[in-house]
Design a protein around this motif. Sequence first.
Motif, PDB file in Angstrom:
ATOM      1  N   UNK A 189       0.840  -1.208   0.000  1.00  0.00           N
ATOM      2  CA  UNK A 189       0.000   0.000   0.000  1.00  0.00           C
ATOM      3  C   UNK A 189       0.875   1.259   0.000  1.00  0.00           C
ATOM      4  N   UNK A 190       1.925   1.230   0.778  1.00  0.00           N
ATOM      5  CA  UNK A 190       2.820   2.406   0.832  1.00  0.00           C
ATOM      6  C   UNK A 190       3.495   2.648  -0.513  1.00  0.00           C
ATOM      7  N   UNK A 191       3.821   1.553  -1.215  1.00  0.00           N
ATOM      8  CA  UNK A 191       4.447   1.722  -2.529  1.00  0.00           C
ATOM      9  C   UNK A 191       3.488   2.363  -3.530  1.00  0.00           C
ATOM     10  N   UNK A 192       2.178   2.277  -3.214  1.00  0.00           N
ATOM     11  CA  UNK A 192       1.153   2.893  -4.077  1.00  0.00           C
ATOM     12  C   UNK A 192       0.791   4.303  -3.613  1.00  0.00           C
ATOM     13  N   UNK A 193       1.499   4.762  -2.597  1.00  0.00           N
ATOM     14  CA  UNK A 193       1.279   6.135  -2.142  1.00  0.00           C
ATOM     15  C   UNK A 193       0.300   6.284  -0.986  1.00  0.00           C
ATOM     16  N   UNK A 194      -0.144   5.162  -0.410  1.00  0.00           N
ATOM     17  CA  UNK A 194      -1.085   5.220   0.721  1.00  0.00           C
ATOM     18  C   UNK A 194      -0.302   5.049   2.015  1.00  0.00           C
ATOM     19  N   UNK A 224      -7.552   0.976   2.716  1.00  0.00           N
ATOM     20  CA  UNK A 224      -6.679   0.077   3.481  1.00  0.00           C
ATOM     21  C   UNK A 224      -7.474  -1.131   3.960  1.00  0.00           C
ATOM     22  N   UNK A 225      -8.668  -0.883   4.444  1.00  0.00           N
ATOM     23  CA  UNK A 225      -9.513  -1.972   4.933  1.00  0.00           C
ATOM     24  C   UNK A 225      -9.806  -2.984   3.829  1.00  0.00           C
ATOM     25  N   UNK A 226     -10.163  -2.501   2.644  1.00  0.00           N
ATOM     26  CA  UNK A 226     -10.461  -3.406   1.528  1.00  0.00           C
ATOM     27  C   UNK A 226      -9.237  -4.243   1.148  1.00  0.00           C
ATOM     28  N   UNK A 227      -8.073  -3.622   1.168  1.00  0.00           N
ATOM     29  CA  UNK A 227      -6.842  -4.344   0.820  1.00  0.00           C
ATOM     30  C   UNK A 227      -6.543  -5.435   1.844  1.00  0.00           C
ATOM     31  N   UNK A 228      -6.800  -5.138   3.116  1.00  0.00           N
ATOM     32  CA  UNK A 228      -6.531  -6.128   4.168  1.00  0.00           C
ATOM     33  C   UNK A 228      -7.527  -7.282   4.088  1.00  0.00           C
ATOM     34  N   UNK A 229      -8.795  -6.983   3.842  1.00  0.00           N
ATOM     35  CA  UNK A 229      -9.812  -8.033   3.762  1.00  0.00           C
ATOM     36  C   UNK A 229      -9.617  -8.929   2.539  1.00  0.00           C
ATOM     37  N   UNK A 230      -8.887  -8.426   1.556  1.00  0.00           N
ATOM     38  CA  UNK A 230      -8.629  -9.227   0.349  1.00  0.00           C
ATOM     39  C   UNK A 230      -7.582 -10.316   0.578  1.00  0.00           C
ATOM     40  N   UNK A 231      -6.879 -10.254   1.715  1.00  0.00           N
ATOM     41  CA  UNK A 231      -5.878 -11.287   2.033  1.00  0.00           C
ATOM     42  C   UNK A 231      -6.618 -12.543   2.505  1.00  0.00           C
ATOM     43  N   UNK A 232      -6.403 -13.693   1.877  1.00  0.00           N
ATOM     44  CA  UNK A 232      -7.175 -14.898   2.221  1.00  0.00           C
ATOM     45  C   UNK A 232      -7.063 -15.316   3.687  1.00  0.00           C
ATOM     46  N   UNK A 233      -5.955 -15.040   4.322  1.00  0.00           N
ATOM     47  CA  UNK A 233      -5.745 -15.491   5.705  1.00  0.00           C
ATOM     48  C   UNK A 233      -6.317 -14.535   6.750  1.00  0.00           C
ATOM     49  N   UNK A 234      -6.875 -13.419   6.301  1.00  0.00           N
ATOM     50  CA  UNK A 234      -7.464 -12.449   7.238  1.00  0.00           C
ATOM     51  C   UNK A 234      -8.903 -12.859   7.547  1.00  0.00           C
ATOM     52  N   UNK A 252      -4.574   7.230   8.141  1.00  0.00           N
ATOM     53  CA  UNK A 252      -5.421   8.396   8.310  1.00  0.00           C
ATOM     54  C   UNK A 252      -6.834   8.037   7.840  1.00  0.00           C
ATOM     55  N   UNK A 253      -7.832   8.681   8.440  1.00  0.00           N
ATOM     56  CA  UNK A 253      -9.219   8.279   8.163  1.00  0.00           C
ATOM     57  C   UNK A 253      -9.575   8.395   6.686  1.00  0.00           C
ATOM     58  N   UNK A 254      -8.956   9.312   5.981  1.00  0.00           N
ATOM     59  CA  UNK A 254      -9.252   9.464   4.560  1.00  0.00           C
ATOM     60  C   UNK A 254      -8.833   8.239   3.756  1.00  0.00           C
ATOM     61  N   UNK A 255      -7.907   7.445   4.288  1.00  0.00           N
ATOM     62  CA  UNK A 255      -7.435   6.243   3.590  1.00  0.00           C
ATOM     63  C   UNK A 255      -8.023   4.953   4.155  1.00  0.00           C
ATOM     64  N   UNK A 256      -8.857   5.070   5.176  1.00  0.00           N
ATOM     65  CA  UNK A 256      -9.285   3.869   5.900  1.00  0.00           C
ATOM     66  C   UNK A 256      -9.983   2.845   4.994  1.00  0.00           C
ATOM     67  N   UNK A 257     -10.920   3.279   4.178  1.00  0.00           N
ATOM     68  CA  UNK A 257     -11.688   2.339   3.376  1.00  0.00           C
ATOM     69  C   UNK A 257     -10.799   1.548   2.417  1.00  0.00           C
TER      70      UNK A 257
END
Length: 329
Positions: free
Chosen positions: A270-275, A299-309, A292-297
């Motif tokens: 995510x950081x490599x993409x500028x978030x 970041x959340x979607x990226x984390x939920x996309x991980x199969x082990x989460x 930051x709250x402006x990035x929360x959604x």
Amino acid sequence: MKVTAKAHTNIALIKYWGKRDELLFLPTNSSLSITLDKFYTTTTVQFCTHLFEDVFVLNGYIASEAETLKITRFLDLIRGISGKNLFAMVKSTNKVPTAAGFASSASGFAALAAAATKAIGLDLGLKELSQIARQGSGSASRSIFGGFVEWQKGEKRDGTDSFAQPIHVDQDWNLSILSVLLTSKPKKVLSREGMKRTVETSPFYSAWLTEVEKDFLLAKEAIKKHDFEMLGTVTEANALKMHATTLGAVPPFMYWQGATIDVMEQVQELRSLGIQAYFTIDAGPNVKVICQQKDEQRVREALLAIPTVQNVYSSCPGPGVTYLSDSEQ
């Protein structure tokens, strides 16, 4: 008198890792945390003349003998301060996954300290409450307060200068803390055991003590400047340094699982993409991600996309300890 208190858990941005006094829970380093609004413990305490021992009910069930013994030892401290030799009925509801690195002991002992001291008739300030909570679980000292909190290690042998206090932020800082659940199973090495083993046997521990003091000052400076990148960078680095000490312990151990590394890699992507997102990990496999709250959604979607989460819980900075009336419980 029956008293109910509610305390929220916290995540350490600069970790507490090691004690200089096991009995008084005096830390080897200062630490810094954010109190979370999502996870909390509610505890009701009533001292009774007809009880011949303490009774501890956790989440609706009579607790084990070992769990009750921890409560009794902590209540002995409060009984000693008050001079009243009464046993108590203690009922706790824990809204934190237990023993999974979400700091359930922090909210648990903070709520118990607040409820028990008031129920036995003590009128204490937050500083004194922090010192008492510390002797149940070190990180509980920080859960007495809301928002950013520092716990100064102190220098005195009696621990009177080791307590938590809030760090005041001059303006609103809209941060989100995402708690990433990978497993809710109890960890194999409890925090207390892992900390002690690391202090006594890891050759990396002396380097930790040097580095953590620098990190603590950097984090405070970042908060003062409202510099999120600076705060996130030192938070992530400090977590990695803490976990590195466990690899040198005898026998070595680690709290991470494969899924833990999956999350760490996603955050770096995510950081490599500028978030701007940064991870931290307490003594357990689960991961916390701050953004930051402006990035929360995103970041959340990226984390939920991980199969082990399994799940992602969003939190904001939460309040300090409060007392509840019967209608609020």
